[in-house]
Design a protein around this motif. Structure first.
Motif, short mmCIF file in Angstrom:
data_model
loop_
_atom_site.label_atom_id
_atom_site.label_comp_id
_atom_site.label_asym_id
_atom_site.label_seq_id
_atom_site.Cartn_x
_atom_site.Cartn_y
_atom_site.Cartn_z
N LEU A 139 0.83 -1.20 0.00
CA LEU A 139 0.00 0.00 0.00
C LEU A 139 0.87 1.26 0.00
N PRO A 140 0.42 2.31 -0.69
CA PRO A 140 1.20 3.55 -0.72
C PRO A 140 1.18 4.26 0.62
N GLY A 141 2.18 5.05 0.85
CA GLY A 141 2.25 5.80 2.10
C GLY A 141 3.42 5.36 2.96
N ARG A 142 3.71 6.18 3.95
CA ARG A 142 4.81 5.89 4.86
C ARG A 142 4.42 4.75 5.78
N GLY A 143 5.26 3.75 5.86
CA GLY A 143 4.96 2.59 6.67
C GLY A 143 5.14 2.84 8.16
N ILE A 144 4.24 2.28 8.94
CA ILE A 144 4.33 2.30 10.40
C ILE A 144 4.42 0.84 10.82
N TRP A 145 5.47 0.49 11.54
CA TRP A 145 5.77 -0.92 11.78
C TRP A 145 5.59 -1.31 13.24
N VAL A 146 4.95 -2.47 13.45
CA VAL A 146 4.74 -2.99 14.80
C VAL A 146 5.10 -4.48 14.82
N THR A 147 5.81 -4.89 15.85
CA THR A 147 6.16 -6.29 16.01
C THR A 147 4.91 -7.16 15.99
N ALA A 148 5.01 -8.29 15.30
CA ALA A 148 3.85 -9.17 15.13
C ALA A 148 3.57 -10.00 16.38
N GLY A 158 -1.62 5.19 21.90
CA GLY A 158 -1.71 6.18 20.84
C GLY A 158 -0.44 6.32 20.01
N LEU A 159 0.28 5.21 19.88
CA LEU A 159 1.57 5.27 19.19
C LEU A 159 1.44 5.39 17.68
N PHE A 160 0.30 4.98 17.13
CA PHE A 160 0.10 5.14 15.69
C PHE A 160 0.05 6.62 15.32
N ALA A 161 -0.67 7.40 16.12
CA ALA A 161 -0.76 8.84 15.85
C ALA A 161 0.60 9.50 16.02
N ARG A 162 1.35 9.08 17.02
CA ARG A 162 2.68 9.64 17.24
C ARG A 162 3.61 9.35 16.07
N ALA A 163 3.55 8.09 15.58
CA ALA A 163 4.41 7.71 14.46
C ALA A 163 3.99 8.42 13.17
N ALA A 164 2.68 8.60 12.99
CA ALA A 164 2.17 9.26 11.78
C ALA A 164 2.30 10.77 11.86
N LYS A 165 2.51 11.28 13.06
CA LYS A 165 2.63 12.72 13.31
C LYS A 165 1.36 13.46 12.88
N GLN A 166 0.23 12.81 13.15
CA GLN A 166 -1.07 13.40 12.85
C GLN A 166 -2.15 12.60 13.56
N PRO A 167 -3.33 13.18 13.76
CA PRO A 167 -4.43 12.41 14.36
C PRO A 167 -4.85 11.27 13.43
N VAL A 168 -5.05 10.10 14.00
CA VAL A 168 -5.49 8.95 13.22
C VAL A 168 -6.57 8.20 14.00
N THR A 169 -7.31 7.36 13.28
CA THR A 169 -8.32 6.52 13.89
C THR A 169 -7.91 5.06 13.75
N VAL A 170 -7.94 4.34 14.85
CA VAL A 170 -7.66 2.91 14.81
C VAL A 170 -8.99 2.16 14.89
N PRO A 171 -9.32 1.35 13.89
CA PRO A 171 -10.61 0.64 13.90
C PRO A 171 -10.78 -0.22 15.14
N ASP A 172 -11.97 -0.29 15.67
CA ASP A 172 -12.25 -1.14 16.83
C ASP A 172 -11.97 -2.60 16.48
N GLY A 173 -11.28 -3.28 17.38
CA GLY A 173 -11.01 -4.70 17.17
C GLY A 173 -9.99 -4.99 16.09
N MET A 174 -9.19 -4.01 15.70
CA MET A 174 -8.24 -4.22 14.60
C MET A 174 -7.27 -5.35 14.89
N VAL A 175 -6.77 -5.42 16.12
CA VAL A 175 -5.81 -6.46 16.47
C VAL A 175 -6.43 -7.85 16.30
#
Length: 211
Positions: free
Chosen positions: A49-58, A70-87
């Motif tokens: 997928l296009p865009g800057r990758g944000i990586w998390v240990t599996a 809230g580490l996704f927002a910190r890594a993206a340097k912008q407000p983001v939404t994490v879908p419920d139950g994504m994990v």
């Protein structure tokens, strides 16, 4: 090469930093995420997928931490939404990816299923990876051993392996050499982190490395 599916350093490939643990490790052991057009975090299991990758240990601990802190927002340097139950949705997605890759290996002649066929491949040193279902008989699985310097996958169910081979269920399977084998091992290792945790090397099957 180890039973847990880890690769030697020379096979590690590109490395990325996990936003949850801060550790730098091979990208094959992490899950890539990107920020979608609606500022929603999107898993990118295929890494295309296009865009800057944000990586998390599996593994669940790292993923849960990334969400809760809230580490996704910190890594993206912008407000983001994490879908419920994504994990929770990642596990079946990864399982399906492993199943599809094993199926492709089967169609190319690089995978077999069934006790006798797997035993034959092991005896002839054709098999590089032993796969045994997590819900199969421990007594039956103990009769087959992981190939010397080979890999072991033991956290797919018999139903999932059955899908890969066009059968109702499969307990024993093996992968030979081929371009898909390493991909199966890497994807299965990521699934393992979500399904049984990063420290459990013995879920399903008792095949042991020789020597």
């Amino acid at each position: 090469m180890t039973r847990g599916g880890r690769t030697k350093d020379r096979d590690a490939g590109p490395e990325r930093k996990c936003i949850a643990t801060g550790e730098v490790q091979p990208a094959s052991g992490l899950i890539r995420f990107v920020v979608g057009p609606d500022n929603q975090i999107v898993p990118d299991l295929m890494g295309k997928l296009p865009g800057r990758g944000i990586w998390v240990t599996a593994n669940r601990a790292a993923l849960d931490k990334a969400v809760k802190k809230g580490l996704f927002a910190r890594a993206a340097k912008q407000p983001v939404t994490v879908p419920d139950g994504m994990v929770d949705t990642l596990e079946p997605m990864l399982a399906r990816r492993v199943v599809d890759l094993v199926s492709l290996a089967r169609k190319s002649g690089a995978a077999v299923a069934g006790y006798e066929k797997v035993k034959d491949w092991l005896s002839k040193e054709v098999a590089e990876v032993l796969i045994q279902s997590s819900d199969g008989s421990e007594r039956g699985k103990s009769k087959l051993s992981t190939p010397h310097y080979g890999r072991f996958i033991g956290w797919l169910t018999s139903d999932e392996l059955g899908l890969a081979f066009g059968r109702q269920t499969v307990i024993h399977a093996a992968l030979g050499s081929g371009g898909l084998t390493q991909r199966v091992v890497e994807e299965a290792q990521r699934l393992k982190g979500l399904r049984i945790g990063p420290t459990d090397e013995r879920s399903g099957g008792r095949g042991r490395p020789k020597g």
